[in-house]
Write an enzyme that holds these catalytic residues in place. Sequence first.
Site, mmCIF file in Angstrom:
data_model
loop_
_atom_site.group_PDB
_atom_site.id
_atom_site.type_symbol
_atom_site.label_atom_id
_atom_site.label_comp_id
_atom_site.label_asym_id
_atom_site.label_seq_id
_atom_site.Cartn_x
_atom_site.Cartn_y
_atom_site.Cartn_z
ATOM 1 C CG ASP A 1 -4.883 5.444 -0.984
ATOM 2 O OD1 ASP A 1 -5.572 5.903 -1.909
ATOM 3 O OD2 ASP A 1 -5.350 4.696 -0.097
ATOM 4 C CD1 TRP B 1 -2.828 1.576 0.655
ATOM 5 C CD2 TRP B 1 -1.398 2.399 2.162
ATOM 6 N NE1 TRP B 1 -3.242 2.841 0.976
ATOM 7 C CE2 TRP B 1 -2.384 3.373 1.913
ATOM 8 C CE3 TRP B 1 -0.381 2.690 3.070
ATOM 9 C CZ2 TRP B 1 -2.394 4.612 2.542
ATOM 10 C CZ3 TRP B 1 -0.381 3.928 3.696
ATOM 11 C CH2 TRP B 1 -1.395 4.872 3.425
ATOM 12 C CD1 TRP C 1 -15.385 -1.205 -7.184
ATOM 13 C CD2 TRP C 1 -17.422 -0.739 -7.982
ATOM 14 N NE1 TRP C 1 -16.177 -2.297 -6.974
ATOM 15 C CE2 TRP C 1 -17.432 -2.052 -7.459
ATOM 16 C CE3 TRP C 1 -18.602 -0.233 -8.555
ATOM 17 C CZ2 TRP C 1 -18.570 -2.861 -7.479
ATOM 18 C CZ3 TRP C 1 -19.725 -1.048 -8.573
ATOM 19 C CH2 TRP C 1 -19.700 -2.339 -8.034
ATOM 20 C CG ASP C 2 -11.738 2.736 -2.325
ATOM 21 O OD1 ASP C 2 -10.823 1.935 -2.576
ATOM 22 O OD2 ASP C 2 -11.596 3.717 -1.562
ATOM 23 C CG MET C 3 -12.357 -4.251 -2.911
ATOM 24 S SD MET C 3 -11.026 -5.037 -2.041
ATOM 25 C CE MET C 3 -10.097 -5.764 -3.339
ATOM 26 C CG ASN C 4 -10.328 1.042 0.942
ATOM 27 O OD1 ASN C 4 -9.243 1.373 0.482
ATOM 28 N ND2 ASN C 4 -11.430 1.741 0.719
HETATM 29 C C1 DGJ Z 1 -8.997 4.519 -0.213
HETATM 30 C C2 DGJ Z 1 -8.813 5.295 -1.480
HETATM 31 O O1 DGJ Z 1 -7.663 4.882 -2.145
HETATM 32 C C3 DGJ Z 1 -8.791 6.776 -1.156
HETATM 33 O O2 DGJ Z 1 -8.543 7.507 -2.322
HETATM 34 C C4 DGJ Z 1 -10.106 7.146 -0.550
HETATM 35 O O3 DGJ Z 1 -11.132 6.976 -1.480
HETATM 36 C C5 DGJ Z 1 -10.347 6.305 0.687
HETATM 37 N N1 DGJ Z 1 -10.227 4.904 0.410
HETATM 38 C C6 DGJ Z 1 -11.717 6.589 1.247
HETATM 39 O O4 DGJ Z 1 -12.019 5.760 2.301
#
Ligand code: DGJ
Length: 737
Positions: free
Chosen positions: A549, A200, A478-481
């Site tokens: 990020d 990350w 469209w995010d995925m964390n």
């Molecule tokens: C992770 C993304 O990479 C960021 O740009 C942002 O959208 C955050 N999530 C928001 O929780």
Amino acid sequence: MGIVYDPNSQTFHLQGKSTSYIMQLVKSKYLAHVHFGRRVRGSNLGGLLAIRRRCSFSPSTDPNDLTLSLDTLPQEFPAYGGSDFRVPAYQVQMEDGTTVSELIYESHRIYAGKPQLEGLPATYVEEDSEAESLDIVMTDAAIGLQAVLTYTVFRDHDAITRSVRYRNTGNRSMKLLRALSFGLDLRHSEFDMLHLSGTWARERHIERRPLASGGSVIESRRGSSSHSLNPFMALLSKQADEDHGEAYGFSLVYSGSFVAQAEVDPYGTTRVIMGINAFDFSWLLEPGEAFQSPEAVLVFSAEGIGGMSRIYHKLYRTRLCRGEFRDRHRPILINNWEATYFNFNADKIEELAVVGKELGLELLVLDDGWFGKRDNDKSSLGDWFVDLGKLPKGMPDLVSRVNRQELAFGLWFEPEMVSPDSDLYRAHPDWCLHVPGRRRTEARQQLILDYSRQDVRDYIVTVITDILASCPIAYVKWDMNRNMTEIGSALLPPERQRETAHRYMLGLYEVLERITSRFPSVLFESCSGGGGRFDPGMLYYMPQTWTSDNTDAVERLKIQYGTSIVYPISTMGAHVSAVPNHQVHRTTPLDMRGHAAMSGNFGYELDLTTFTEAEKEAVKRQVALYKQLRPLIQFGEFYRLSSPFEGVDAAWMFVSEDHKEALVAYFQVLAEPNAPLKKLRLKGLEAGSNYLVYDADAPEENEELIFGGDDLMHIGLNVPIWKGDFRSRLYHLIMEG
Ligand code: DGJ
């Protein structure tokens, strides 16, 4: 371009623009690999394959012919259990527990065009004349397994795609324990391996190392393609550099756990395999059922790493990415994430839009925090209902306030996730990936929805569709964390639990297909904590990805340089953010932040309302310049000039397809004491033409410098030696006449 089968020699010759891929049937049974590389005429294709008898430790399948051993034969799709001891491309387990199999050639078919892969992303053609394809049917009659190996060769791209369709043609069930997309035995091992690794905020750094005996593996077991290792591997001749030498690229069109391996055997053959990671995978095939592997894209270039990259760039930009935005310029955006994080309301967003309009921006993206009770990352994922505390008059009202400032409106979602603290989770605790009786490991206080389930997918498609249909939303992030843990599904029977991760991917692709085709005019950008799922699979549905990020300009040089090894510039989101930078606390000038971000899909991610007048003027200039250069940057050819991994500076350039215009970006990361003079040897220009060269940021202050394309490419462009770190310049080149 074309595919020719010669029945006398039983050879297949796939001819690309400048590559040849040759296979031969041995004893009319075994499919052997003969050549992948520079294009040849093929005057004696049947005489190219050399087979030599080795020792009893490489046994033969035929007691009357000890020359042929599957352990030493270069193969196209190797099996396990019948005398090839190298890494196999597939493995199957029968009801009786046995795992031995052997695929024998049965038939083949050559046809115009390229087939689509059921339920999976893949490169495509728009007309049949753009490609030819070959299906080779291989069977193991003893167990009723059929594998159709599909190859496509393109008219306009030096790439070959491969995939496999496995089918149970017998009357007993079987389990695929391993179902990769291709195998390939290259006849030597004098290679370096190059791949993209990181984590990350430090994605896709370039690593290069020599191959040695045994296997060199890159893989993901995270349930997504991952920040850690990208689903890509290159094999390079020892002398290969950016511009010279042979480079083979292997890229997988898949977004889940993958494996890629180069195994050097004792006789110097390099076996390459790639596909869905067999780790914790199996797939039950009942009689009549089939399993489709993802597609792998194989590229050969005799013009070094740069040549390989440009083949991928063009193919992926024009025949992997889809939709209205494939060929359209991407808007310059302002994203509120690093500007406000969760702390915003409708008035604040409108204020950003007001300044955005003044500066010439085109799209405002409202990021995380607009739904449920999402004041931090501890809750509400899954509750996709507007937080009326922050946006009292709802989403349509906010969108029209932003639109009134002549900015389009974009919205963030994280639709694959659910927070334990959410109404959705309270109503459906079994809708997440989990294993009964085990901890549900949280990451960022969230769990993963079980996209292998149709009811979950239908619910998500409905709620997202409702929001997108409720007002003019022009863009979706469209995010995925997080990565997958406790991978199990409440609906799958025990014998199919190991299918969950791939069924999830198939489910995700189905959801993406339904939503993106329902909203063809919306620009979709994928994201996974930045670039955790920057892969060809996602690009099929969403033509751009949030690259990382990490928005620090210095870190971005490495991340964007590494990403460009495979992925086109038009796929990379890049934003100017505040200083000190939020990830590394470094302070870089606005110019350098602008130049780094302008080398991708440009935008800003900071609080514009705090800008001084002087900063606003500088941003206006950046925005105007990007609008002028955008076609060149987003759709030109990309050349890497100087690597940020190797020294204290970095440089790259963009050249228009007609070579009449170019842009060079030069970055001095660190100043050096009493440094040597520096020249940048440019690339991709027309040697016989002259170019006007000027500083793109200050054209009016420039003296007219005119150089020949040959001067610039063979002698070089003088670049400044600045005092001080973090300096940069954009040179605009226009061909004379
Ligand atoms: C992770 C993304 O990479 C960021 O740009 C942002 O959208 C955050 N999530 C928001 O929780």
